[in-house]
Write a protein that holds these residues in place. Structure first.
Motif, PDB file in Angstrom:
ATOM      1  N   LEU A  94       0.827  -1.209   0.000  1.00  0.00           N
ATOM      2  CA  LEU A  94       0.000   0.000   0.000  1.00  0.00           C
ATOM      3  C   LEU A  94       0.860   1.257   0.000  1.00  0.00           C
ATOM      4  O   LEU A  94       0.555   2.242  -0.689  1.00  0.00           O
ATOM      5  N   GLU A  95       1.944   1.257   0.780  1.00  0.00           N
ATOM      6  CA  GLU A  95       2.809   2.430   0.827  1.00  0.00           C
ATOM      7  C   GLU A  95       3.442   2.709  -0.533  1.00  0.00           C
ATOM      8  O   GLU A  95       3.592   3.868  -0.940  1.00  0.00           O
ATOM      9  N   ARG A  96       3.835   1.661  -1.231  1.00  0.00           N
ATOM     10  CA  ARG A  96       4.404   1.843  -2.572  1.00  0.00           C
ATOM     11  C   ARG A  96       3.377   2.453  -3.519  1.00  0.00           C
ATOM     12  O   ARG A  96       3.710   3.297  -4.363  1.00  0.00           O
ATOM     13  N   LEU A  97       2.119   2.040  -3.355  1.00  0.00           N
ATOM     14  CA  LEU A  97       1.083   2.513  -4.261  1.00  0.00           C
ATOM     15  C   LEU A  97       0.649   3.945  -3.955  1.00  0.00           C
ATOM     16  O   LEU A  97       0.564   4.781  -4.873  1.00  0.00           O
ATOM     17  N   VAL A  98       0.378   4.232  -2.690  1.00  0.00           N
ATOM     18  CA  VAL A  98      -0.210   5.538  -2.344  1.00  0.00           C
ATOM     19  C   VAL A  98       0.843   6.613  -2.124  1.00  0.00           C
ATOM     20  O   VAL A  98       0.530   7.807  -2.150  1.00  0.00           O
ATOM     21  N   GLY A  99       2.096   6.215  -1.843  1.00  0.00           N
ATOM     22  CA  GLY A  99       3.158   7.195  -1.702  1.00  0.00           C
ATOM     23  C   GLY A  99       3.210   7.900  -0.364  1.00  0.00           C
ATOM     24  O   GLY A  99       3.766   9.010  -0.265  1.00  0.00           O
ATOM     25  N   CYS A 100       2.640   7.305   0.679  1.00  0.00           N
ATOM     26  CA  CYS A 100       2.750   7.882   2.032  1.00  0.00           C
ATOM     27  C   CYS A 100       2.682   6.756   3.049  1.00  0.00           C
ATOM     28  O   CYS A 100       2.516   5.590   2.693  1.00  0.00           O
ATOM     29  N   ARG A 101       2.827   7.109   4.317  1.00  0.00           N
ATOM     30  CA  ARG A 101       2.791   6.097   5.372  1.00  0.00           C
ATOM     31  C   ARG A 101       1.417   5.447   5.457  1.00  0.00           C
ATOM     32  O   ARG A 101       0.403   6.101   5.252  1.00  0.00           O
ATOM     33  N   VAL A 102       1.415   4.159   5.813  1.00  0.00           N
ATOM     34  CA  VAL A 102       0.177   3.406   6.025  1.00  0.00           C
ATOM     35  C   VAL A 102       0.270   2.708   7.373  1.00  0.00           C
ATOM     36  O   VAL A 102       1.260   2.032   7.660  1.00  0.00           O
ATOM     37  N   ILE A 103      -0.732   2.891   8.209  1.00  0.00           N
ATOM     38  CA  ILE A 103      -0.764   2.218   9.510  1.00  0.00           C
ATOM     39  C   ILE A 103      -2.116   1.549   9.674  1.00  0.00           C
ATOM     40  O   ILE A 103      -3.112   1.959   9.055  1.00  0.00           O
ATOM     41  N   ASP A 104      -2.155   0.525  10.504  1.00  0.00           N
ATOM     42  CA  ASP A 104      -3.419  -0.158  10.754  1.00  0.00           C
ATOM     43  C   ASP A 104      -3.944   0.179  12.144  1.00  0.00           C
ATOM     44  O   ASP A 104      -3.394   1.030  12.844  1.00  0.00           O
ATOM     45  N   ARG A 105      -5.003  -0.499  12.523  1.00  0.00           N
ATOM     46  CA  ARG A 105      -5.679  -0.186  13.789  1.00  0.00           C
ATOM     47  C   ARG A 105      -4.760  -0.410  14.989  1.00  0.00           C
ATOM     48  O   ARG A 105      -4.766   0.399  15.939  1.00  0.00           O
ATOM     49  N   ILE A 106      -3.971  -1.464  14.958  1.00  0.00           N
ATOM     50  CA  ILE A 106      -3.084  -1.754  16.087  1.00  0.00           C
ATOM     51  C   ILE A 106      -2.031  -0.666  16.243  1.00  0.00           C
ATOM     52  O   ILE A 106      -1.778  -0.180  17.341  1.00  0.00           O
ATOM     53  N   ASP A 107      -1.411  -0.268  15.120  1.00  0.00           N
ATOM     54  CA  ASP A 107      -0.416   0.799  15.178  1.00  0.00           C
ATOM     55  C   ASP A 107      -1.026   2.096  15.703  1.00  0.00           C
ATOM     56  O   ASP A 107      -0.385   2.843  16.440  1.00  0.00           O
ATOM     57  N   LEU A 108      -2.265   2.360  15.313  1.00  0.00           N
ATOM     58  CA  LEU A 108      -2.941   3.576  15.761  1.00  0.00           C
ATOM     59  C   LEU A 108      -3.135   3.580  17.266  1.00  0.00           C
ATOM     60  O   LEU A 108      -2.842   4.579  17.948  1.00  0.00           O
ATOM     61  N   ILE A 109      -3.619   2.462  17.820  1.00  0.00           N
ATOM     62  CA  ILE A 109      -3.840   2.385  19.266  1.00  0.00           C
ATOM     63  C   ILE A 109      -2.511   2.479  20.012  1.00  0.00           C
ATOM     64  O   ILE A 109      -2.412   3.165  21.044  1.00  0.00           O
ATOM     65  N   LEU A 110      -1.473   1.821  19.509  1.00  0.00           N
ATOM     66  CA  LEU A 110      -0.160   1.914  20.141  1.00  0.00           C
ATOM     67  C   LEU A 110       0.348   3.347  20.141  1.00  0.00           C
ATOM     68  O   LEU A 110       0.965   3.804  21.118  1.00  0.00           O
ATOM     69  N   ASP A 111       0.089   4.082  19.066  1.00  0.00           N
ATOM     70  CA  ASP A 111       0.515   5.478  18.993  1.00  0.00           C
ATOM     71  C   ASP A 111      -0.205   6.339  20.027  1.00  0.00           C
ATOM     72  O   ASP A 111       0.391   7.208  20.668  1.00  0.00           O
ATOM     73  N   ILE A 112      -1.511   6.083  20.195  1.00  0.00           N
ATOM     74  CA  ILE A 112      -2.280   6.831  21.201  1.00  0.00           C
ATOM     75  C   ILE A 112      -1.733   6.551  22.592  1.00  0.00           C
ATOM     76  O   ILE A 112      -1.538   7.465  23.408  1.00  0.00           O
ATOM     77  N   PHE A 113      -1.458   5.287  22.874  1.00  0.00           N
ATOM     78  CA  PHE A 113      -0.907   4.934  24.178  1.00  0.00           C
ATOM     79  C   PHE A 113       0.448   5.599  24.388  1.00  0.00           C
ATOM     80  O   PHE A 113       0.764   6.051  25.496  1.00  0.00           O
ATOM     81  N   ALA A 114       1.276   5.656  23.340  1.00  0.00           N
ATOM     82  CA  ALA A 114       2.592   6.282  23.463  1.00  0.00           C
ATOM     83  C   ALA A 114       2.457   7.766  23.787  1.00  0.00           C
ATOM     84  O   ALA A 114       3.254   8.320  24.555  1.00  0.00           O
ATOM     85  N   GLN A 115       1.442   8.414  23.226  1.00  0.00           N
ATOM     86  CA  GLN A 115       1.227   9.835  23.504  1.00  0.00           C
ATOM     87  C   GLN A 115       0.736  10.072  24.923  1.00  0.00           C
ATOM     88  O   GLN A 115       1.092  11.068  25.558  1.00  0.00           O
ATOM     89  N   ARG A 116      -0.096   9.156  25.444  1.00  0.00           N
ATOM     90  CA  ARG A 116      -0.765   9.390  26.730  1.00  0.00           C
ATOM     91  C   ARG A 116       0.035   8.893  27.928  1.00  0.00           C
ATOM     92  O   ARG A 116      -0.229   9.319  29.057  1.00  0.00           O
ATOM     93  N   ALA A 117       0.984   7.981  27.721  1.00  0.00           N
ATOM     94  CA  ALA A 117       1.735   7.441  28.863  1.00  0.00           C
ATOM     95  C   ALA A 117       2.530   8.556  29.526  1.00  0.00           C
ATOM     96  O   ALA A 117       3.265   9.287  28.862  1.00  0.00           O
ATOM     97  N   SER A 118       2.394   8.683  30.840  1.00  0.00           N
ATOM     98  CA  SER A 118       3.113   9.734  31.566  1.00  0.00           C
ATOM     99  C   SER A 118       3.993   9.173  32.683  1.00  0.00           C
ATOM    100  O   SER A 118       5.029   9.760  32.998  1.00  0.00           O
ATOM    101  N   SER A 119       3.607   8.053  33.270  1.00  0.00           N
ATOM    102  CA  SER A 119       4.418   7.484  34.344  1.00  0.00           C
ATOM    103  C   SER A 119       5.567   6.672  33.748  1.00  0.00           C
ATOM    104  O   SER A 119       5.548   6.268  32.582  1.00  0.00           O
ATOM    105  N   PHE A 120       6.590   6.434  34.564  1.00  0.00           N
ATOM    106  CA  PHE A 120       7.741   5.646  34.139  1.00  0.00           C
ATOM    107  C   PHE A 120       7.299   4.252  33.708  1.00  0.00           C
ATOM    108  O   PHE A 120       7.708   3.748  32.654  1.00  0.00           O
TER     109      PHE A 120
END
Length: 450
Positions: A94-120
């Motif tokens: 998909l990335e080769r075809l559309v020419g930009c980053r492609v992420i799925d649902r799991i990557d999206l949720i992991l990204d949200i968690f990475a943004q919200r984590a505040s404790s060690f």
């Protein structure tokens, strides 16, 4: 179908909503759009992709994939977000075809968690989940180095670099596991200390954005962060909460669940979720206004089963009744007469007294009544019994205090032994063991002046 959104600044995304042909789950579609918003990405356009059979190359059909490419070009989107799981090969294609980053649902949720984590601990857990996922998908970054060819004379730097990355990621994963093991041991020590001190624990669980943090603040006055968004709370917060007939219990607000929660996150957050498994009572907070309420409840039950908390006593708390017409605060009981569900509004405070009484009834259900004779030298034990709200009545007999207390038998025995009293001589069980519940609803007896 393409739904193009107005121009917006910041990172822009094309949402691809893959769904089975003939089905249109509006709630799941809206939830995924909210997930993208929670990640801080503006939606440039939404493409519906109904399908009967997943496409091996793109997941979606080649025609839809080209439609995504055209949408990326037209909107200048930065990323394509697909609401299903993608294989590494599908992402690469998909990335080769559309020419930009492609992420799925799991990557999206992991990204949200990475943004919200505040404790060690939270940051470590999110990093672990990301690394565990990355370790199985490294091949995508090294296709230009002919990783797949191999053979004599063809083993170039691509294979060396890939193995080096895997080794570095493996080393970091081991380091994080070691640190989380130390955190887990500290948590076990804390839990053991609470058990020895007979501190009861109550954990809030439920689907994300069901109002757990709002309820937590309403019960404890903690002022924890609250927002109308998915995964607003990630790190566990605990505060003391007074329960009638019981010393203050520890109330914990935990991370919210969601359908198809990535197994990487469940594994990484195992230490945090242990608090849920070790709780004396779970409050399953449910958004009463959600049209897919039953499905969300089932999703939460499945996660509780996965983390080993299915056997913990549970009280259903239907929140947000202020958003529903015709709903009023109510308490429902099961076949044994115990509270099973409470209907409340954490925002308005409606029904909170019913919830407090239901919690008290659950916490006091294993208590029995005893008559205990305390000499003057046992003043500290007497004060302690009043402190935890166990005293039902007290009379004075000669120089001794004779108390009727409602308390767990093992706890009373431990307290007597610590005070140097003989349990067989000082304690007499009473027959009406369930009277403690009635007394708990009325409130504990105040300690008279010594």
């Amino acid at each position: 179908m393409i739904d193009v959104a107005p121009q917006d600044k910041g990172e822009r995304a094309i949402i691809v909503q893959v769904q089975d042909s003939g089905q249109d789950d509006a709630e799941q579609r809206a939830e995924f759009k909210d997930l993208v918003g929670a990640a801080g990405v503006a939606v440039a356009a939404t493409i519906d992709a109904p399908q009967k059979v997943p496409h091996a190359r793109f997941l979606i059909g080649s025609g839809k994939a080209e439609q995504v490419r055209d949408a990326v070009s037209a909107t200048q989107a930065d990323v394509v977000v697909v609401n299903q799981s993608l294989t590494p090969a599908q992402v690469r294609n998909l990335e080769r075809l559309v020419g930009c980053r492609v992420i799925d649902r799991i990557d999206l949720i992991l990204d949200i968690f990475a943004q919200r984590a505040s404790s060690f601990e939270g940051k470590l857990q999110v990093e672990l989940a990301q690394l565990e996922r990355m370790s199985t998908r490294l091949v995508r970054g090294w296709t230009h180095l002919e990783r797949q060819k191999g053979g004599i004379g063809l083993r170039g730097p691509g294979e060396t670099q890939l193995e080096t990355d895997r080794r570095l990621i493996g080393r970091r994963i081991r380091q994080i596991h070691e640190r989380l093991d130390r955190v887990r041991r500290q948590r076990e020590d804390t839990t053991r200390a609470r058990r020895l001190a007979h501190v009861a624990t109550v954990s809030l669980v439920g689907y994300t954005n069901a109002g757990k943090s709002t309820l937590f603040n309403a019960l404890t006055g903690a002022g924890a962060y609250v927002a109308d968004q998915l995964f607003a709370t990630l790190d566990t917060t605990s505060r003391r909460f007074h329960v009638p007939g019981e010393r203050p219990v520890l109330l914990s607000d935990t991370v919210g669940f969601i359908r198809e929660l990535p197994h990487e996150l469940i594994a990484a957050f195992h230490a945090t979720l242990e608090e849920t498994r070790e709780a004396d009572l779970l409050l399953h907070v449910i958004d009463a206004s959600a049209s897919d309420r039953e499905q969300r409840m089932q999703d939460v039950r499945e996660v509780l089963q996965q983390i080993g908390a299915a056997a913990v006593p549970l009280l259903e708390v239907y929140n947000k009744i202020d958003r529903c017409e015709g709903l009023a605060p109510a308490l429902e009981r099961d076949g044994q007469g115990l509270p099973a569900a409470v209907w409340i509004s954490a925002v308005t405070g409606s029904g909170l007294p019913l919830l407090a009484a239901a919690i008290a009834e659950h916490m006091n259900r294993h208590k029995s009544q005893f008559r205990i004779r305390l000499p003057a030298s046992a003043g500290r034990l007497r004060a302690r019994l009043y402190e935890i709200g166990a005293v039902v009545t007290e009379v004075t007999d000669a120089n001794d205090s004779v108390l009727v207390v409602a308390i767990d038998a093992a706890r009373l025995k431990a307290m007597c032994v610590a005070a140097g009293l003989s349990v067989s001589d000082a304690v007499e069980p009473l027959e009406h063991a369930n009277a403690s519940v009635q007394r708990a609803e009325a409130g504990p007896v105040a300690a008279p002046n010594a």
